[in-house]
Structure formats: C-alpha cells, structure tokens
Motif scaffolding. Structure first.
Motif, PDB file in Angstrom:
ATOM      1  N   ARG A 143       0.889  -1.283   0.080  1.00 15.36           N
ATOM      2  CA  ARG A 143      -0.059  -0.127  -0.148  1.00 15.36           C
ATOM      3  C   ARG A 143       0.758   1.082   0.013  1.00 15.36           C
ATOM      4  O   ARG A 143       0.585   2.231  -0.653  1.00 15.36           O
ATOM      5  CB  ARG A 143      -0.998   0.110   1.299  1.00 15.36           C
ATOM      6  N   SER A 144       1.968   1.310   0.843  1.00  8.36           N
ATOM      7  CA  SER A 144       2.877   2.473   0.760  1.00  8.36           C
ATOM      8  C   SER A 144       3.602   2.658  -0.609  1.00  8.36           C
ATOM      9  O   SER A 144       3.521   3.483  -1.306  1.00  8.36           O
ATOM     10  CB  SER A 144       4.051   2.241   1.677  1.00  8.36           C
ATOM     11  N   GLU A 146       2.244   1.736  -3.438  1.00  6.53           N
ATOM     12  CA  GLU A 146       1.142   2.167  -4.485  1.00  6.53           C
ATOM     13  C   GLU A 146       0.868   3.540  -4.182  1.00  6.53           C
ATOM     14  O   GLU A 146       0.744   4.260  -5.250  1.00  6.53           O
ATOM     15  CB  GLU A 146      -0.166   1.312  -4.229  1.00  6.53           C
ATOM     16  N   LEU A 147       0.890   4.063  -2.875  1.00  9.87           N
ATOM     17  CA  LEU A 147       0.793   5.352  -2.734  1.00  9.87           C
ATOM     18  C   LEU A 147       1.939   6.457  -2.871  1.00  9.87           C
ATOM     19  O   LEU A 147       1.909   7.498  -2.906  1.00  9.87           O
ATOM     20  CB  LEU A 147       0.358   5.625  -1.308  1.00  9.87           C
ATOM     21  N   ARG A 808      -4.079  11.349   4.534  1.00  8.61           N
ATOM     22  CA  ARG A 808      -5.169  10.024   3.953  1.00  8.61           C
ATOM     23  C   ARG A 808      -6.149  10.451   4.707  1.00  8.61           C
ATOM     24  O   ARG A 808      -6.462  10.140   6.002  1.00  8.61           O
ATOM     25  CB  ARG A 808      -4.360   8.560   4.347  1.00  8.61           C
ATOM     26  N   ASN A 815      -5.791  10.622  -1.003  1.00  5.83           N
ATOM     27  CA  ASN A 815      -4.616  10.365  -0.369  1.00  5.83           C
ATOM     28  C   ASN A 815      -3.327  11.202  -1.029  1.00  5.83           C
ATOM     29  O   ASN A 815      -3.500  11.204  -2.267  1.00  5.83           O
ATOM     30  CB  ASN A 815      -4.000   9.014  -0.544  1.00  5.83           C
ATOM     31  N   GLN A 817       0.624  12.673  -0.915  1.00  2.00           N
ATOM     32  CA  GLN A 817       2.109  12.527  -0.232  1.00  2.00           C
ATOM     33  C   GLN A 817       3.036  12.981  -1.029  1.00  2.00           C
ATOM     34  O   GLN A 817       3.236  13.314  -2.151  1.00  2.00           O
ATOM     35  CB  GLN A 817       2.508  10.953  -0.340  1.00  2.00           C
ATOM     36  N   SER A 849       2.781  12.319  -5.044  1.00  2.00           N
ATOM     37  CA  SER A 849       1.770  11.649  -5.477  1.00  2.00           C
ATOM     38  C   SER A 849       0.546  12.062  -4.803  1.00  2.00           C
ATOM     39  O   SER A 849       0.547  12.709  -3.747  1.00  2.00           O
ATOM     40  CB  SER A 849       2.407  10.199  -5.210  1.00  2.00           C
ATOM     41  N   GLU A 851      -3.885  10.495  -4.807  1.00  2.00           N
ATOM     42  CA  GLU A 851      -4.822   9.432  -5.188  1.00  2.00           C
ATOM     43  C   GLU A 851      -6.323   9.944  -4.786  1.00  2.00           C
ATOM     44  O   GLU A 851      -6.343  10.198  -3.488  1.00  2.00           O
ATOM     45  CB  GLU A 851      -4.526   8.154  -4.518  1.00  2.00           C
ATOM     46  N   THR A 859     -10.151   4.714  -9.064  1.00  8.57           N
ATOM     47  CA  THR A 859      -9.414   5.541  -8.274  1.00  8.57           C
ATOM     48  C   THR A 859      -8.674   6.388  -9.386  1.00  8.57           C
ATOM     49  O   THR A 859      -7.861   5.609 -10.168  1.00  8.57           O
ATOM     50  CB  THR A 859      -8.517   4.928  -7.078  1.00  8.57           C
ATOM     51  N   PHE A 861      -4.952   8.295  -9.853  1.00  6.05           N
ATOM     52  CA  PHE A 861      -3.631   8.746  -9.169  1.00  6.05           C
ATOM     53  C   PHE A 861      -2.759   9.483 -10.148  1.00  6.05           C
ATOM     54  O   PHE A 861      -2.935   9.486 -11.394  1.00  6.05           O
ATOM     55  CB  PHE A 861      -3.205   7.561  -8.823  1.00  6.05           C
ATOM     56  N   LYS A 863       1.525  10.625 -10.084  1.00  8.43           N
ATOM     57  CA  LYS A 863       2.967  10.546  -9.551  1.00  8.43           C
ATOM     58  C   LYS A 863       3.740  11.738 -10.327  1.00  8.43           C
ATOM     59  O   LYS A 863       3.624  11.705 -11.588  1.00  8.43           O
ATOM     60  CB  LYS A 863       3.514   9.385  -9.720  1.00  8.43           C
TER      61      LYS A 863
END
Length: 920
Positions: A143-144, A146-147, A808, A815, A817, A849, A851, A859, A861, A863
């Motif tokens: 998950r980290s 992915e985000l 988040r 989300n 970051q 990034s 999402e 979703t 997203f 980057k």
C-alpha cells in the motif's frame, strides 16, 4: 407585564432547548483492532444501520459517530479478508459510548507458519513484521508502494532508512547502497530465494528490472541470523511478491505521462529492424573473417520523436477454489514503456594526471541520451492447503527490461581544434526468471519442516552495439572538410543458471523451563555462468585519398585495415564460471526471562569455484580453481521494556564474494583505463555490530534509533598497475582493513488523517588505498611513487535523509504524499591516482503523489518525480583556481572555484504520470 411574559417565554425556550440537547448530541466512538496482531484496523468500514451513516477507521485506529439520539443501534464492521462483525449498542442521554472492537481473519494460519493474505499489504502489518523479526529489518508495504511516487523497486529503495541508489545514464534508479556499503556487499532475494544477476560483470541485481506493483512488501534486513544466507555485509533485500488471496481479488491500473526533458528537445530513436542478435562469428564460425558487408548501418539511422508518451498498465487476479478453499492462486502482470533522457557535460580525464597530480582532461564532451525502457513483469503463485498442517506452493517470477538507447557525443580537446561527433545506438535486454516449489509441514504441535527447490536464470544481451564518429573543425580559420572516422560493433551476452535446495527444521520445547526454539538446516546451490564478448573495429575506406568526406552514414564506406580487428580473438571476456555453495547452520532462540530473549548460532558456508577462459594456455591463470570455507557466528539479544518497546543488540559475521569479472584475467577497455581481473583476489569478510531501540506506539507509528559498526577484512578496491606502456585498472585487496560506522533514526507518526514519515542516517567509513602520485624530482624529471590515501568507501554518503508528509482521508477517498530525499556527498569513483577521487555532489529531490477515489471501485492517481530538477554532479575535491594556476585550460560548469572542480553535470528534469486504478 408584557415584558415579564416575554422574558418568561424566552427563558422557558432556552431551558427546553438545553434539556433537549442531550437527546440529539450523543456519541459513539471506538477503536478497531486485529485479533492476532492487536494492531489498529485502518480503513475498516463502520456502518450505523439505523441511520445509514458510515465511515472508515482513521489512521489512528478510531471512529466516531456524533449527534445521535438515545436508543438502540447496530454497528456493522467490514474489512476485506476479515469476518464481518455486528455490534449492538444502547445510547443513553448525557453519555459517550466507547467500544473496543476486535476483528478476526476469515482464514486461519497454519500453526507457526506464515500464510499471508491481502491484509499483509498494509502499513500496520509492516510494523508488526519489524517488531517481531529476529533480525533488524525495515519493511515497505504494498500500500505504501502504491501511494508512493515510484514505479520500480529501485526507486522505492531510496525511501528506506540508510539506503541510497545509483542511477543509470537515463536518471533511473538502478543499484542500492545500504549504509554506505557498495552494491557488491548486498544480497537480493525473491520470496526468500537468492536470484542470479544479469549484470555482465558482477553479482548484484539491477533493481530497475522489477516493477514495484508486483510486490506485496519490500524487506531490507540490515543484520543476519544463521538461517539467512551469509553473503550480505551491507544487507539483504527481499522482494516478497503478491500472495494468493483468501477471497476473489481483481485489480487493474492504467497510466500515461511524459518526461519534461523532451519539452526542450526531441527524443532520438534508431532503426532496430536489422539488428542481429548473433555476431558474424556466432553465425559463420569462429574462424570467419568479417567484412564490411556484415555490418549494415540501419541501427545508425536516427530519427526524432516529439513528446513521447509513457504508458504503464498492470493486472492482478487471484482467488481460492474448491471445497474449503484449499487451492489458491494469483497472477500479477505489469508492463511499462517509459521514455527518459539526459543532457550531460562530461570532462574525460587523461589516464595520467599532471605534475603533483593536477588533473588533466583529454576531451570535453557534450552528451545527450535518449532512452526507451520497456519493462515486463509477471508473478504467479499457486498454493494448496492439504489441511491445517501441510501446504505446498509453486511460485514463478519473470521480469525483463529492454533498453533502447541513443547517445550523441560532441567533444574537443582545445579551443581551436577539431570536434569529434560520436553517434551510438544500443539495445540491451536483461531478464530474470525464478521458479520455486515450496512445502511447509507442521509435523506436530512443536515440530515444523519446510523446504524449497528453486531454479533461476538470468540473461543479459547487448546485440550489435554500433558507434561511429566523424570529425570537423570548429573555427573557420582553416578550410577543412567533415571527415569520416572509425566505426565499432560489439556483441556481448551472458547467462547465469542456479539450482538451489533449501531445508529447514524447527523444533519448539522448553529448556530450563523457558521457551526454546531450535532451528537447523542448510542449502546447496549450483551456479553456472557463460560470458561472450566480441568486438569489431572498422576504418573508413580511403582509396588514394587521405580522408573520406562524411555526408551521411549511408554514404559512408568502411573497411578492415590490417590493424583492425576483423577476426574473433577470444580473450578473458569469454569464459565459463561454475560455483557450488554448500551451507549448514544451527540456530537457537531462548526466552531467558520474561523480557530477555537471546538468539545465537553459527552458519558454515563452503564455496567451490572454477573458471575457464578462452585465453591461450600460456597465459597465467587462464583457468582456475578456488575453494574456501567460512564460519559465520551470530549472537542477538532482545530486551522488551514493554510489549511495544525493546532494545536489540546483535553481532554477526558476513562475507562478500568477488564479482565474476574481478577474478578473470582479461577485461574490456573502459572509458579511461584498460580493465583486467585479478585471479589472486580474496573474498571479503566483515564483523558487524548493531544496537537499536524500537518503539511501536500504535497503529503504523514507530520510533527506531540505532547505531552500527562494521570491520571489513580484505576489502576490494580498484588500483592502476602499469603493464608496458598501458595502465591497467585491476581489483585488489587492500592491505589495511576498512571500517564503517554510524547511526540511524526512523520516525513515523500519524495525527488523524495527517502523517509524517522521516528517517536520517549518518555514516562514516574509512579505507586506506595505495595510489599513484606524480611529481617532478630534484633533477627535474617527472616521476611517480606509490602513496597511501585514506578515503571513504565508494558509494558512502555521510548524510542521508528522507521525509514524507502524508494526508490520508478515507472518507473523502483522498491520499496525498510529498516525499523529499537528501543524499549527501559521496565517493562515486575511487580513482587510482592520489587525490583524484570523484565525488557526487549532494542531491535534494522532491517527489509528489496523489490518489482520489472516484467511485467505489475506481481511483485516479498521479505521480511526479524530480520536481526540483536535481542534476547529477561529479566533482574533484581540488581547487579550480589552483588548477588554472597550473596552466590548464578553462572548464565550463565551475561554481565553487576555491574548493572543487566540477567534471560532470547531468540534467534529467521532472517526470509525470497520471492514471486510473480499478479494485474489485
């Protein structure tokens, strides 16, 4: 009277309103935890059935429903792969109802056997692994990943504490450096199985081969236990691939983007249609004398492409089948097609410096790179659970990376001289395949047996690397034409094959009335490597003229002169290498007191190597046999201050085997020196000490504070040795031992939807190397002597820092970051000449990034990488003003003229990616 009535009415209204407030302002709040790990269940859906309201459990593990009327309510708790829970609550006036809800997985774990489902992809599971592991480990969850802003494993690695990455010419992360230990000291595993390297010279794995989305988690172990393979002085990287889920899983993603380096110039591509994967002598026999007709020039046809678009997509599907869901499977695929570029200025040094080792440069080069990288990754796993005590699984992993690179160089050696224009096309494709059959058997409540049988293959091919150059004047003072120069063609390929067997037996019993785990086992690995290298050099056909005028590559006429290489002459680059490793270990873990746990044991590894080159038998060490045995003891102590707080002290000995090419007599011509292996090279060993304080307050929060020290014996450095009139660059064992020490700090904290993830590592290393110093003696004659120089280990940076600011919000489905990476000055190349080591200047990179959930299953997203447009800069730590005072020519790029000489600067610019993700 009227006013009194109004005042009474108003007072009564306020009183009734106040009495009615408790009836509409009651609260239900609570915390949701995992029944097994006791960790908060972040992201659990909590529904209030009577009102239809729902929310997600926040990052701190809590949920809250406000403004409720008194009465009975039913709360429903749902999470993938966990049993749905219904909790009835009675809400009364003037009271906040607090709940503690425990969620149970829908599948049971095999006794003492880790069968991981999708939930292991969360940050909290990562913290649990770090907390419970025997060795010191940092874990990054799927998950980290992915985000994060990263799409390859290599770039994910830079987020881990104490890790920096080396980048390729295109700016992409490629090789990790852990705690200042170069890539030769690092071990890479897939699902706990060691894999071979496709690198044509070395053992280390280029991690840009692996798409990050194939991973369930990334583990970086910085200490070892006896049950782990011992060739990891710097650390072990374990790529844990996605596992078969406990329920139907379907995910898909598609994204597109661009690299802003092509906003100011074209992407330059070449024709690949006529590239032959085999050299002429591979087709027609080793005795065949090649002719110019064997080398079509289509792959030297270049064309421009405006604003190339990067394309990435991936699909993952998994489920469990049959009665009792005994058979599970997962298939995960990824495809990435990305365009990158680099604008570079590089000053090519002379092989020999000037007097007093003042640097001199033979060429000043302006380079441009255009590279297309096509990356394919496939992971599939099948597991079958016979019962709660027996399980087998079959895992297959395949990755392949095709790099199509165009390089243009324009260079000159003086202000009023000739310019050489070089054009090169290169297609390189690398692949790794691993197939592993594993079994886990719980023989009784205390005794477990597990085994693995693995086959791995790694390949590297560079077919028909082509380069030619032409030369023209840069001033108009002399009338001269553009003249054709030489052309080179190179074929090289290598292949590794590994067959491995792992056996482990674990028994649990009580020793002196205290829990004791005894573990013993071993492995057998047979490795074989084949390497092929063949190069051709052609000259322009002159006829009766002194020069051939260059117009186009199609009009160019090449031939072989008597001094050119038209025949295949096998050398040290053409070899076979076989390596057998047998290892056995015994390991014990003893719960000495309620708070103190000890783990210790020893591992023995026997290494047998033999190689055969195609060099003449008269050449020393044309073939060779090498054998050695290593005893690798380990001792670890873990003291639990509290359930979530501990102190760890560990010692272990580890080794590093030399690279294949390091031991083979013979080598390739590098950009500056002729390279050659050293058959007398010894392998490296090291003693490692680690002390760490761990605190896991709640949820995914953590505080890790640690110090480390390494004593390295027989470290390998590259030195220049004279061989006739040629300078040979050769690996040698330093006579003095090297040291490497420092400390690390990791901090993760979530405040509701906000989070901070930060780490800092200070590293200091020292090694003394014999180097060449050039001087003018009293008689005025230029001479040289060997002089020791103490410097940091190659790749070691004093300061490394990461910080990510995270937002988040499960309710909004948002989300965000921002990730910042700082890498301090580090040695990029240890120069054999005294005082001329190349240092990489500090880098500061900012990535971002985002999402956003569009609906229940889709979703969006985004980057963005290298928003700061951080360049790659190499420096010599000598005064540029002193360099000029010595009569040397002026150089561009110079800034800090009193302290350093800038010798290279690469610019990559920012990269952007936007996409859609689907999850069933």
């Amino acid at each position: 009277m009227k006013y009194k009535y109004l005042f009474f009415k108003f007072t009564l209204f306020l009183l009734l309103g106040a009495l009615s407030l408790p009836a509409i302002a009651q609260t239900i709040k609570g915390k949701v935890t995992d029944a097994e790990t006791k960790e908060p269940m972040v992201g659990t859906t909590v529904s209030l059935k009577e009102t239809g309201r729902s929310q997600y459990v926040k990052l701190d593990g809590y949920f809250t429903f406000k403004n409720l009327k008194p009465g009975d309510y039913t709360l429903e708790f749902r999470f993938v792969s966990y049993k749905t829970r219904l909790v009835k609550v009675n809400v009364t006036n003037l009271k906040t109802t607090t709940l503690n809800v425990v969620m149970e997985p829908t599948t049971n774990e095999l006794n003492s056997v880790s069968i991981v489902d999708n939930e292991s992809a969360t940050d909290r599971r990562s913290r649990t692994i770090e907390k419970n592991s025997n060795q010191l480990v940092n874990v990054v969850s799927a998950r980290s990943i992915e985000l994060s802003p990263d799409i390859t494993v290599a770039n994910v690695m830079q987020r881990v504490s104490g890790v920096t990455i080396e980048r390729s010419n295109s700016g992409e992360g490629r090789y990790p450096i852990i705690r200042g230990m170069d890539k030769r000291y690092i071990n890479t595993l897939v699902n706990g199985i060691k894999i071979p390297s496709p690198d044509n010279k070395n053992r280390f794995i280029p991690l840009d081969l692996f798409p990050a989305e194939l991973l369930e988690r990334l583990e970086v172990s910085k200490t070892l236990t006896p049950s782990m393979e011992g060739d990891a002085i710097g650390g072990t990287i374990n790529l844990v691939m996605k596992d078969a889920p406990s329920a139907t899983l379907l995910q898909a993603s598609f994204s597109a983007g661009y690299n802003s380096v092509f906003a100011g110039r074209y992407f330059e591509q070449f024709d690949r249609s006529t590239i032959s994967k085999l050299a002429p002598t591979e087709i027609k026999g080793n005795s065949y004398a090649a002719t110019a007709a064997d080398f079509p020039v289509n792959n030297l046809h270049f064309s421009n492409k405006a604003n190339p678009i990067n394309i990435n997509f991936g699909v993952t599907f998994g489920d469990r089948l049959f009665k009792d869901k005994k058979l599970g499977f997962i298939v995960s695929t990824s495809y990435q097609d990305n365009f990158t570029g680099n604008n570079s200025t590089f000053f090519l040094p002379n092989a020999s410096p000037g007097v007093n080792n003042v640097p001199t440069f033979s060429d000043l080069e302006a380079r441009t790179y255009s590279q297309e990288s096509r990356r394919i990754g496939v992971n599939n796993k099948f597991d079958y659970k016979f019962n709660n005590r027996n399980k087998i699984s079959l895992v297959n992993v395949f990755v392949r990376l095709d790099d199509y690179q165009t390089r243009r160089i324009s260079d000159t050696i003086s202000t009023n001289a000739l310019v050489d224009a070089f054009s090169r096309s290169r297609w390189q494709y690398q692949s790794i395949y691993n197939s592993t059959l594993q079994g886990i058997h719980q023989l009784d409540d205390a005794l477990k047996f597990d085994w693995s049988v693995a086959y791995s293959q790694a390949n590297n091919h560079i077919p028909d690397q082509a380069e030619f150059d032409h030369e023209y004047p840069i001033t108009q003072t002399t009338v001269s034409s553009d003249n054709l120069q030489g052309m080179s063609r190179i074929w090289t390929h290598n292949s590794d094959q590994d067959y491995s067997v792992y056996l482990n037996l674990t028994d649990n019993f009580k020793l002196l009335n205290r829990k004791f785990e005894l573990k013993l086992g071993g492995l057998e690995r047979n490795k074989s490597r084949d390497s092929y290298y063949n190069s051709y050099s052609l000259s322009p056909y002159l006829g009766t003229s002194n020069n051939q005028v260059y117009t186009t590559i199609d009009a160019a006429n090449f031939t072989f002169k008597t001094t050119d290489k038209s025949l295949f002459v096998p050398d040290g680059n053409d070899y076979t290498f076989k390596e057998n490793i047998a290892a056995a270990y015994i390991q014990g873990k003893w719960q000495l007191t309620d708070k103190l746990e000890a783990l210790g044991g020893v591992r023995v590894e026997y290494t047998k190597q033999n190689y055969a080159t195609q060099l003449p038998a008269s050449v020393d060490a044309a073939t060779g046999i090498i054998n050695y045995t290593d005893f690798l003891p380990t001792a670890l102590l873990k003291y639990a201050l509290k359930d979530n707080e501990s102190i760890r002290l560990s010692y272990n000995r580890a080794l590093a085997r030399p690279a294949f090419s390091d031991m083979i007599p013979g080598g390739q011509m590098g950009e500056v020196y002729q390279e050659q292996g050293n058959p007398l090279l010894n392998h490296t060993t090291a003693d490692n000490l680690d002390l760490r304080y761990d605190l896991f307050p709640k949820n995914a929060d953590e505080i890790l504070l640690g110090a480390f020290y390494k004593k390295i014996y027989n470290p390998i450095e590259y030195e220049v040795s004279p061989k006739g009139t040629t300078a040979i660059l050769m690996p040698k064992n330093d006579e003095t031992d090297a040291t490497n020490y420092g400390f690390e700090a990791v901090f993760t904290k979530y405040f509701g939807p906000m989070g901070v993830v930060a780490n800092y590592t200070y590293t200091k290393s020292k090694i003394t190397t014999a180097k060449v110093f050039t001087y003018r003696n009293d008689a005025g004659i230029i001479s040289s002597r060997v002089q020791d120089e103490t410097h940091p280990l190659q790749g070691q940076s004093d300061h490394i820092a990461n910080m990510s600011l995270i937002y988040r919000n499960a309710k909004l489905g948002l989300n965000l970051q921002g990730a910042f990476v700082y890498t301090g000055t580090r040695v990029a190349f240890v120069n054999p000449a005294y005082g001329l080591d190349y240092y990489q200047a500090p880098t500061e990179q900012l990535d971002f990034s985002a999402e956003k959930t569009l609906c229940k299953k889709f979703t969006f997203f985004a980057k963005a990488n290298n928003l700061t447009n951080t360049p790659y800069v190499l420096e010599l730590h000598q005064s540029y003003n002193a360099y000029l005072a010595n009569g040397q020519r002026p150089l561009a790029l110079q800034t800090d003229v009193n302290k350093v000489i800038t010798v290279q600067k690469d610019s990559f610019k920012a990269n952007y990616l936007f996409g859609i993700r689907y999850k069933l």
